[in-house]
Motif scaffolding. Structure first.
Motif, PDB file in Angstrom:
ATOM      1  N   LEU A 136       0.819  -1.222   0.000  1.00  0.00           N
ATOM      2  CA  LEU A 136       0.000   0.000   0.000  1.00  0.00           C
ATOM      3  C   LEU A 136       0.853   1.272   0.000  1.00  0.00           C
ATOM      4  CD1 LEU A 136      -2.839  -0.904   2.538  1.00  0.00           C
ATOM      5  CD2 LEU A 136      -2.914  -1.012   0.045  1.00  0.00           C
ATOM      6  N   GLY A 137       2.142   1.116   0.234  1.00  0.00           N
ATOM      7  CA  GLY A 137       3.000   2.293   0.292  1.00  0.00           C
ATOM      8  C   GLY A 137       2.711   3.186   1.481  1.00  0.00           C
ATOM      9  N   VAL A 138       2.455   2.582   2.640  1.00  0.00           N
ATOM     10  CA  VAL A 138       2.262   3.366   3.864  1.00  0.00           C
ATOM     11  C   VAL A 138       3.248   2.889   4.927  1.00  0.00           C
ATOM     12  CG1 VAL A 138      -0.187   3.767   3.386  1.00  0.00           C
ATOM     13  CG2 VAL A 138       0.496   1.812   4.785  1.00  0.00           C
ATOM     14  N   SER A 139       3.327   3.633   6.009  1.00  0.00           N
ATOM     15  CA  SER A 139       4.347   3.319   7.014  1.00  0.00           C
ATOM     16  C   SER A 139       4.000   2.083   7.833  1.00  0.00           C
ATOM     17  CB  SER A 139       4.518   4.497   7.972  1.00  0.00           C
ATOM     18  OG  SER A 139       3.424   4.552   8.863  1.00  0.00           O
ATOM     19  N   ARG A 140       5.021   1.505   8.354  1.00  0.00           N
ATOM     20  CA  ARG A 140       4.864   0.322   9.186  1.00  0.00           C
ATOM     21  C   ARG A 140       3.976   0.611  10.397  1.00  0.00           C
ATOM     22  NH1 ARG A 140       4.082  -2.950  11.691  1.00  0.00           N
ATOM     23  NH2 ARG A 140       4.953  -4.998  12.152  1.00  0.00           N
ATOM     24  N   GLY A 141       4.159   1.760  11.008  1.00  0.00           N
ATOM     25  CA  GLY A 141       3.365   2.134  12.179  1.00  0.00           C
ATOM     26  C   GLY A 141       1.888   2.229  11.858  1.00  0.00           C
ATOM     27  N   ASN A 142       1.599   2.816  10.716  1.00  0.00           N
ATOM     28  CA  ASN A 142       0.219   2.948  10.282  1.00  0.00           C
ATOM     29  C   ASN A 142      -0.431   1.568  10.108  1.00  0.00           C
ATOM     30  OD1 ASN A 142      -2.118   4.056   9.330  1.00  0.00           O
ATOM     31  ND2 ASN A 142      -1.230   4.971   7.489  1.00  0.00           N
ATOM     32  N   VAL A 143       0.312   0.655   9.536  1.00  0.00           N
ATOM     33  CA  VAL A 143      -0.218  -0.692   9.343  1.00  0.00           C
ATOM     34  C   VAL A 143      -0.479  -1.356  10.687  1.00  0.00           C
ATOM     35  CG1 VAL A 143       0.334  -3.008   8.512  1.00  0.00           C
ATOM     36  CG2 VAL A 143       0.802  -1.019   7.069  1.00  0.00           C
ATOM     37  N   SER A 144       0.410  -1.139  11.614  1.00  0.00           N
ATOM     38  CA  SER A 144       0.223  -1.734  12.931  1.00  0.00           C
ATOM     39  C   SER A 144      -1.086  -1.256  13.555  1.00  0.00           C
ATOM     40  CB  SER A 144       1.406  -1.378  13.826  1.00  0.00           C
ATOM     41  OG  SER A 144       1.218  -1.903  15.113  1.00  0.00           O
TER      42      SER A 144
ATOM     43  N   GLU B 109      -7.033  -2.186  14.568  1.00  0.00           N
ATOM     44  CA  GLU B 109      -8.436  -1.810  14.397  1.00  0.00           C
ATOM     45  C   GLU B 109      -9.250  -2.928  13.748  1.00  0.00           C
ATOM     46  OE1 GLU B 109      -9.421   2.043  12.929  1.00  0.00           O
ATOM     47  OE2 GLU B 109     -11.488   1.592  13.536  1.00  0.00           O
ATOM     48  N   LEU B 110      -8.686  -3.525  12.695  1.00  0.00           N
ATOM     49  CA  LEU B 110      -9.423  -4.606  12.026  1.00  0.00           C
ATOM     50  C   LEU B 110      -9.632  -5.792  12.966  1.00  0.00           C
ATOM     51  CD1 LEU B 110      -7.801  -4.460   8.478  1.00  0.00           C
ATOM     52  CD2 LEU B 110     -10.166  -3.894   9.078  1.00  0.00           C
ATOM     53  N   GLN B 111      -8.680  -5.999  13.862  1.00  0.00           N
ATOM     54  CA  GLN B 111      -8.865  -7.076  14.825  1.00  0.00           C
ATOM     55  C   GLN B 111      -9.949  -6.723  15.840  1.00  0.00           C
ATOM     56  OE1 GLN B 111      -4.542  -7.586  15.742  1.00  0.00           O
ATOM     57  NE2 GLN B 111      -5.015  -9.768  15.542  1.00  0.00           N
ATOM     58  N   SER B 112      -9.999  -5.435  16.217  1.00  0.00           N
ATOM     59  CA  SER B 112     -11.027  -5.037  17.182  1.00  0.00           C
ATOM     60  C   SER B 112     -12.425  -5.163  16.567  1.00  0.00           C
ATOM     61  CB  SER B 112     -10.793  -3.608  17.681  1.00  0.00           C
ATOM     62  OG  SER B 112     -11.337  -2.672  16.774  1.00  0.00           O
ATOM     63  N   TRP B 113     -12.491  -5.094  15.244  1.00  0.00           N
ATOM     64  CA  TRP B 113     -13.764  -5.310  14.548  1.00  0.00           C
ATOM     65  C   TRP B 113     -14.008  -6.803  14.301  1.00  0.00           C
ATOM     66  CZ3 TRP B 113     -17.431  -1.946  12.092  1.00  0.00           C
ATOM     67  CH2 TRP B 113     -17.204  -0.575  12.307  1.00  0.00           C
ATOM     68  N   GLN B 114     -13.032  -7.614  14.671  1.00  0.00           N
ATOM     69  CA  GLN B 114     -13.096  -9.056  14.442  1.00  0.00           C
ATOM     70  C   GLN B 114     -13.251  -9.403  12.965  1.00  0.00           C
ATOM     71  OE1 GLN B 114     -14.218 -11.443  17.745  1.00  0.00           O
ATOM     72  NE2 GLN B 114     -15.960 -10.082  18.102  1.00  0.00           N
ATOM     73  N   LEU B 115     -12.522  -8.667  12.123  1.00  0.00           N
ATOM     74  CA  LEU B 115     -12.621  -8.922  10.682  1.00  0.00           C
ATOM     75  C   LEU B 115     -11.419  -9.707  10.168  1.00  0.00           C
ATOM     76  CD1 LEU B 115     -13.969  -5.427   9.596  1.00  0.00           C
ATOM     77  CD2 LEU B 115     -15.246  -7.583   9.677  1.00  0.00           C
ATOM     78  N   ILE B 116     -10.326  -9.695  10.915  1.00  0.00           N
ATOM     79  CA  ILE B 116      -9.147 -10.469  10.521  1.00  0.00           C
ATOM     80  C   ILE B 116      -8.617 -11.231  11.728  1.00  0.00           C
ATOM     81  CG2 ILE B 116      -8.473  -8.794   8.752  1.00  0.00           C
ATOM     82  CD1 ILE B 116      -6.331  -7.760  10.679  1.00  0.00           C
ATOM     83  N   ARG B 117      -7.820 -12.257  11.427  1.00  0.00           N
ATOM     84  CA  ARG B 117      -7.150 -12.937  12.530  1.00  0.00           C
ATOM     85  C   ARG B 117      -5.792 -13.453  12.058  1.00  0.00           C
ATOM     86  NH1 ARG B 117      -8.000 -18.205  12.616  1.00  0.00           N
ATOM     87  NH2 ARG B 117      -9.401 -19.165  11.091  1.00  0.00           N
TER      88      ARG B 117
END
Lengths: 181, 181
Positions: free
Chosen positions: B50-58, B63-71
């Motif tokens: 995506l061309g974004v920073s490592r921190g942003n991805v973290s 957030e996606l985990q808090s939505w229970q959308l990824i694991r």
DNA sequence: CTGAACTTTCAGAAATTTCTGAAAATTATA
DNA sequence: TATAATTTTCAGAAATTTCTGAAAGTTCAG
């Protein structure tokens, strides 16, 4: 904010929620105010009550009109525009859903369709293409369903919603029923 | 963005849409990428693609985990965390709806309930209170409906959606049917 | 036409949200 | 335990969105 405090907290809260529904905080608050007000309101009153600028209110009213959520009501002996909700609470809710579908869901469906249309048949993209197809089908299913129930009159729709998954039980009997009719 | 161009435009678009669904552009793109990828992805790969920073991805993964959308999915011989969708497309969609209801609808209902509970009985607020009651009832109706159909298995739910307002016709027959059973 | 009443526009300011990247924290390995 | 690998955090920077208010535009009565 110059409104009764009982109403204020709802208006504020509705502003926050509004941002989830496609418009910004102030626009959300404006809608809440107009819906809760028995008399139509003019721009100046809204600006005064919410403590925002006249220009901001003008932009917000335009947006609410583009969503078809409010309309003007001429007041005898006053040149100002007075605004009131464009329908019942029920109609407004369906209108928001309909408008969001038009603005958000339709473009997504178009994009997916064209992506799937032009899809090359290279193995390393088959998985992604299959997922896009699944997403397309899901969105289309929801979209069609909404389109369909949106045409129902409010009373039937309420009945349908109240029944919820109970419909499933009826559905199981459908074939038998039709056979008998 | 370092992904096949056919996929890129969908990922970008999904990012825009994501912001309507409660998370920001980058988080939306991350989800699209994870959903379209056959293999689980690690944070570094996502940042790179995506061309974004490592921190942003973290932050986005959290957030996606808090939505229970990824694991996470452990990859033998690699200490990195690898992420994949938490379920089928269908399950993810229902999960987004369920999560939004919890985060947005429930607080609104609580607020309305308490406002209506403490309502003074002064005439100049009766109209507003009645509208708040209508809004409350509408939201609760939708909420209950969703809660109910959410428990159905995907196949029944698909059938129900496909039937749409056609259910209305079946409903008209319900009493007769039940009388016969 | 003129001017008062009212509305809209939009450039720049303010507020808010999102992003970066280096440092701190965590976790596993040897 | 030391250290290497990985993830998280978060202060400040950057990007985006929203808001203001003065100027321009519109409408209409007289």
């Amino acid at each position: 904010m110059k409104v009764a405090s009982e109403i204020e907290s709802f208006v504020v809260h509705f502003g926050e929620m509004g941002s989830r529904w496609g418009f910004n905080r102030t626009v959300g608050q404006m809608l809440a105010l107009i819906v809760l007000s028995e008399q139509p309101l003019n721009a100046e009153q809204i600006a005064e009550m919410l403590g925002v600028s006249r220009g901001n209110v003008s932009m917000g009213l335009k947006e609410l009109q583009s969503w078809q959520l409010i309309r003007t009501q001429p007041q005898p002996g006053d040149r100002k525009d007075y605004f009131k909700p464009a329908g019942s609470i029920w109609e407004l809710a369906l209108q928001v859903l309909a408008e969001r579908r038009k603005r958000e869901v339709e473009p997504t469906l178009s994009l997916l369709r064209s992506e799937l249309m032009n899809a090359d048949n290279v193995p390393e993209q088959q998985y992604a293409q299959q997922k896009m197809q699944e997403i397309h089908d899901l969105i289309e299913l929801f979209s069609r369903w909404f389109d369909d129930v949106n045409k129902m009159n409010p009373e039937s729709l309420k009945t349908l919603l109240k029944l919820g998954s109970g419909v499933g039980k009826v559905l199981g009997m459908k074939d038998r029923l039709i056979a008998k009719s």
